[in-house]
Motif scaffolding. Structure first.
Motif, short mmCIF file in Angstrom:
data_model
loop_
_atom_site.label_atom_id
_atom_site.label_comp_id
_atom_site.label_asym_id
_atom_site.label_seq_id
_atom_site.Cartn_x
_atom_site.Cartn_y
_atom_site.Cartn_z
N MET A 23 -13.01 6.74 -37.62
CA MET A 23 -13.55 5.60 -37.13
C MET A 23 -14.56 5.94 -36.19
N GLY A 24 -15.45 7.14 -36.47
CA GLY A 24 -16.48 7.53 -35.50
C GLY A 24 -17.73 6.52 -35.54
N SER A 25 -18.50 7.26 -35.46
CA SER A 25 -19.83 6.48 -35.44
C SER A 25 -20.22 5.84 -36.88
N PHE A 26 -21.10 4.86 -36.83
CA PHE A 26 -21.46 4.19 -38.00
C PHE A 26 -22.64 5.00 -38.79
N SER A 27 -22.66 5.17 -40.28
CA SER A 27 -23.81 5.78 -40.93
C SER A 27 -24.91 4.73 -41.17
N ILE A 28 -25.89 5.26 -41.61
CA ILE A 28 -27.17 4.28 -41.96
C ILE A 28 -26.74 3.22 -42.88
N TRP A 29 -25.77 3.47 -43.80
CA TRP A 29 -25.41 2.50 -44.82
C TRP A 29 -24.64 1.18 -43.99
N HIS A 30 -24.01 1.53 -42.96
CA HIS A 30 -23.22 0.40 -42.34
C HIS A 30 -24.20 -0.42 -41.58
N TRP A 31 -25.21 0.15 -40.84
CA TRP A 31 -26.16 -0.60 -40.21
C TRP A 31 -27.08 -1.15 -41.17
N LEU A 32 -27.30 -0.61 -42.43
CA LEU A 32 -28.28 -1.51 -43.56
C LEU A 32 -27.49 -2.75 -44.01
N ILE A 33 -26.06 -2.51 -44.13
CA ILE A 33 -25.24 -3.80 -44.77
C ILE A 33 -25.35 -4.85 -43.59
N VAL A 34 -25.06 -4.30 -42.27
CA VAL A 34 -25.21 -5.47 -41.03
C VAL A 34 -26.28 -6.06 -40.87
N LEU A 35 -27.58 -5.47 -41.31
CA LEU A 35 -29.01 -5.78 -41.08
C LEU A 35 -29.06 -7.05 -42.20
N VAL A 36 -28.71 -6.66 -43.47
CA VAL A 36 -28.96 -7.46 -44.51
C VAL A 36 -27.78 -8.86 -44.08
N VAL A 37 -26.71 -8.82 -43.80
CA VAL A 37 -25.81 -9.87 -43.65
C VAL A 37 -26.63 -10.64 -42.47
N VAL A 38 -27.17 -10.22 -41.28
CA VAL A 38 -27.91 -10.87 -40.33
C VAL A 38 -28.80 -11.47 -40.88
N ILE A 39 -29.66 -11.02 -41.65
CA ILE A 39 -30.84 -11.68 -42.28
C ILE A 39 -30.47 -12.71 -43.20
N ALA A 40 -29.44 -12.50 -43.88
CA ALA A 40 -29.10 -13.76 -44.63
C ALA A 40 -28.43 -14.94 -44.09
N ILE A 41 -27.78 -14.54 -42.92
CA ILE A 41 -27.42 -15.73 -42.09
C ILE A 41 -28.41 -16.49 -41.52
N PHE A 42 -29.07 -15.70 -40.65
CA PHE A 42 -30.21 -16.32 -39.93
C PHE A 42 -31.44 -16.59 -40.37
N GLY A 43 -32.01 -15.71 -41.19
CA GLY A 43 -33.34 -15.70 -41.78
C GLY A 43 -34.18 -14.85 -40.92
N THR A 44 -35.48 -14.69 -41.58
CA THR A 44 -36.42 -13.53 -40.70
C THR A 44 -37.25 -14.51 -39.83
N LYS A 45 -37.51 -15.71 -40.29
CA LYS A 45 -38.21 -16.19 -39.20
C LYS A 45 -37.54 -16.83 -37.82
N LYS A 46 -36.24 -17.15 -38.13
CA LYS A 46 -35.43 -17.13 -36.81
C LYS A 46 -35.49 -16.04 -36.09
N LEU A 47 -35.26 -14.89 -36.62
CA LEU A 47 -35.00 -13.46 -35.94
C LEU A 47 -36.31 -13.33 -35.32
N ARG A 48 -37.31 -13.68 -35.68
CA ARG A 48 -38.77 -13.44 -35.26
C ARG A 48 -39.18 -14.10 -34.15
N ASN A 49 -38.51 -15.37 -34.18
CA ASN A 49 -38.48 -16.41 -32.94
C ASN A 49 -37.61 -15.90 -31.77
N VAL A 50 -36.73 -15.44 -32.19
CA VAL A 50 -35.65 -14.73 -31.06
C VAL A 50 -36.16 -13.48 -30.61
N GLY A 51 -36.78 -12.74 -31.34
CA GLY A 51 -37.33 -11.61 -30.71
C GLY A 51 -38.43 -11.82 -29.99
#
Length: 78
Positions: free
Chosen positions: A1-29
């Motif tokens: 259970m060490g550090s996360f690989s690039i695949w873990h971060w890509l999956i997290v990114l896809v899930v976050v984009i699917a939930i919030f959408g790119t426009k909402k994330l751009r506004n938050v940023g």
């Protein structure tokens, strides 16, 4: 259970984009960036001005003898 690989971060990114959408994330940023910039400007302006650190002085119109005014330092309970 060490550090996360690039695949873990890509999956997290896809899930976050699917939930919030790119426009909402751009506004938050952009809102977060503007808040950080405003905070840095406020801190910079607050430390350079010596006048801003001094509290404003109380201005009185002179000594007024109003019978309804009570000076709490002068009145004692006996």
């Amino acid at each position: 259970m060490g550090s996360f690989s690039i695949w873990h971060w890509l999956i997290v990114l896809v899930v976050v984009i699917a939930i919030f959408g790119t426009k909402k994330l751009r506004n938050v940023g952009s809102d977060l960036g503007a808040a950080v910039k405003g905070f840095k400007d406020g801190v910079k302006d607050g430390t350079t001005s010596e006048d801003a650190a001094k509290p404003p002085q109380q201005v009185t119109a002179g000594k007024v003898n109003d019978p309804n005014t009570v000076d709490v330092d002068a009145k004692t309970k006996s």
